[in-house]
Design an enzyme around this catalytic site. Structure first.
Site, short mmCIF file in Angstrom:
data_model
loop_
_atom_site.label_atom_id
_atom_site.label_comp_id
_atom_site.label_asym_id
_atom_site.label_seq_id
_atom_site.Cartn_x
_atom_site.Cartn_y
_atom_site.Cartn_z
N GLU A 1 44.51 49.89 40.49
CA GLU A 1 43.40 49.19 39.59
C GLU A 1 44.14 49.11 38.29
OE1 GLU A 1 40.74 48.37 40.42
OE2 GLU A 1 40.50 49.60 42.29
N HIS B 1 47.26 42.52 35.09
CA HIS B 1 46.96 41.07 35.41
C HIS B 1 45.82 40.51 34.65
CE1 HIS B 1 46.08 38.17 39.07
NE2 HIS B 1 46.51 37.46 38.12
#
Length: 594
Positions: free
Chosen positions: A387, A393
């Site tokens: 996660e 990202h």
């Protein structure tokens, strides 16, 4: 099970970074609701000038960000305790506002598509500010064949709220209303099964406990089998309707085209997995032998093949393990991880009514958030790495792209997260000196292939088949869905696996099926991540540089082109085949270790 207010504040996320208070949410809602009328000022005037087109797109962007802020805050507050009616209302009102905005702005795309191409080019050349929307306009033009008239688009937009019922009903059933029975744990103490502890029970060495947990969980889904089949069928009809309305050949074509993914990618995945299904059969054979059982059942799939002293990993240790494993990504990446760990980006532990599973989410311009249901197992350590891969990202994309280009497609979403997992497992394998521990870790890596590549490919095949049946006019009953799912399990797991009747209901508890044709991307993302992590660990500077360009790329390029920055071409079957060869190597090593 603790109640929400019994969880220490330091172990919860700080949503005040999005909005400081509930009253701030209500104020922003009223402000945004009033602003929606502004869409009417632009309708019919987009061709007036480049400045007018830019002003409309900018207005739409600003409204979208405000609605995103309202929805994310409301939904994340609701996810803290899904039984809290106030936050259910917040999320529902924000969603309704988004549908209203979609209806009022429905003219935008058809009007842009009505431009003569030379006019649009002229506006872009003479009004430099439109460069902000270059990619947006490119995507719009690529969908010309699937865009309807302004009136039809408005009608479809208005219908979205009315057709979201299947997903809403499933989520409320699965997260708020479904209550699972108690079982006796390994100490003969009664414990209630929950979404958060189910897999932990399935990993227990005591086979009686695994079997009890398995039967207890699926007894509830079996009890509501007809209802859940109806919601699944309704969701399939919804997908088929919108695909047909937009002139796509199928719901699959619609979903993949929305993400700019050729359908051949889906077919390549299934074909590659079918060609190497013998590896999964070999895995089942090894597991049966390692566990020393006469029959291998579905409730034997999660328990480690290698017995290792069961120990809980405190969350502080989990954070240290993740930081060590991700060192190859460099100090900047590690400092961002520490920032997230230290500044309440993460909602750590399960509480009564909390949404099951894990995710990363957030609002553009504000740091990302991570929801966990951390339980101290090695799996939950990998979930943290996974996660936080999503979170960073998003952080890199938000930092380097405008709001309109920052939201990366689902197809690439699983790459960064799974790359983190691959780096962590390889770090643990490289640093252990204990043969038994190494076998345990090889087992874990093998289970990642089984659970992410093979299992998600099986889910993808199930989706493909069931949506095809919907298109052909079949009614999806619980019996039909169960038989379809049962046959796929037989094919995937092979002759050494007993396909227990309870597993016929597994389809009914998978939330991702309510986002059609989502799950295949776990398998393709895993394959890409295995390839990228191998290149990073080999010290390939070009790939490392390309990987951070990929993380920063958002939606500025197509997903296939973004992955090419990392030296991976997902338009071919090669990344999947290469990943399966790594799995074959692990099978060979496991044979030697046990």
């Amino acid at each position: 099970m603790k109640k929400r207010d019994e969880i220490p504040v330091c172990d919860t996320w700080n949503l005040a970074d999005i909005l400081p208070s509930e009253s701030a949410w209500e104020e922003l809602f009223r402000e945004t609701e009033q602003e929606l009328s502004g869409y009417k000022e632009f309708e019919g005037h987009l061709m007036d000038s480049g400045e007018m087109l830019f002003s409309c797109l900018r207005f739409d962007e600003e409204v979208s960000l405000k609605i995103e802020t309202l929805f994310v805050y409301g939904k994340q507050k609701s996810d803290e305790d899904t039984g809290n009616a106030k936050y259910q209302e917040f999320a529902a009102k924000a969603r309704a506002l988004s549908y209203q905005a979609a209806g009022l702005s429905a003219y935008l795309v058809p009007e842009i598509l009505s431009f003569p191409e030379e006019t649009l080019r002229e506006y872009q050349e003479n009004y430099p500010q439109l460069s902000r929307y270059k990619r947006t306009l490119e995507i719009i033009l690529n969908k010309k064949a699937h865009t309807l008239s302004a009136a039809e688009e408005a009608l479809l937009a208005k219908s979205l709220e009315a057709t979201s019922g299947a997903s809403d009903i499933f989520n409320m059933f699965n997260n708020a209303d479904a209550k699972f029975p108690e079982i006796l744990d390994e100490n003969q103490k009664p414990v209630q099964i929950t979404h958060g502890n189910f897999i932990a029970f399935m990993e227990k060495q005591d086979r009686r406990v695994r079997k009890s947990a398995f039967e207890a969980l699926y007894s509830v889904y079996k009890q509501f089998g007809n209802t859940l089949a109806s919601t699944f069928f309704s969701n399939g009809k919804k997908a088929s309707f919108y695909a047909s309305a937009r002139n796509y050949t199928s719901a699959r074509a619609f979903s993949l085209w929305e993400n700019e993914i050729p359908e051949t990618v889906y077919d390549n995945l299934i074909q590659a997995v079918h060609e190497d299904i013998s590896y999964l059969h070999e895995y089942v054979s090894i597991r049966k032998e390692a566990l020393g059982v006469d029959e291998l059942h579905m409730y034997d799939l999660y328990v480690p093949m290698v017995s290792l002293e069961e120990k809980k990993i405190p969350f502080e240790d989990a954070k240290r393990m993740v930081l060590e494993g991700l060192k190859p990504l460099g100090e900047e990446y590690l400092s961002l991880l520490r920032e997230g760990f230290d500044n309440r980006w993460i909602d750590v532990y399960e509480n009564e009514g909390k949404r099951s599973g894990a995710y990363s989410w957030g609002v553009y311009g504000i740091h990302p958030y991570v929801l966990l249901n951390y339980n101290g197992t090695l799996d939950s350590v990998f979930t943290l790495a996974h996660e936080m891969g999503h979170a960073l990202h998003s952080w890199y994309s938000d930092k380097n792209q405008t709001y309109v280009d920052a939201g990366y497609k689902i197809f690439v979403a699983e790459v960064a997260s799974t790359c983190n997992e691959a780096l962590l497992i390889r770090h643990l394998l490289a640093t252990t000196k204990d043969k038994n521990e190494r076998a345990y870790l090889v087992n874990h890596f093998m289970d990642s292939f089984r659970g992410t590549l093979y299992r998600q490919a099986m889910f993808a095949e199930f989706e493909d088949e069931t949506h095809r049946l919907v298109k052909e006019g079949q009614i999806l009953t619980g019996e039909l869905l169960g038989k379809t799912y049962h046959k796929l399990n037989e094919f995937y797991f092979g002759p050494d696996m007993i396909i227990d009747p309870e597993i016929d209901f597994e389809w009914s508890r998978i939330p991702h099926f309510y986002t059609p044709f989502y799950v295949y991307q776990y398998a393709t993302g895993f394959s890409a991540a295995v390839a990228i992590s191998s290149k990073i660990l080999s010290g390939d500077e070009k790939v490392i540089k390309g990987y951070f360009e990929f993380l920063s790329g958002g939606n500025s390029m197509t997903p296939i082109d973004l992955l090419k920055l990392c030296g991976v071409d997902m338009s071919t079957a090669e990344p999947v085949k290469d990943a399966l060869l790594v799995f074959a190597g692990l099978l060979k090593e496991m044979r030697e270790l046990i």
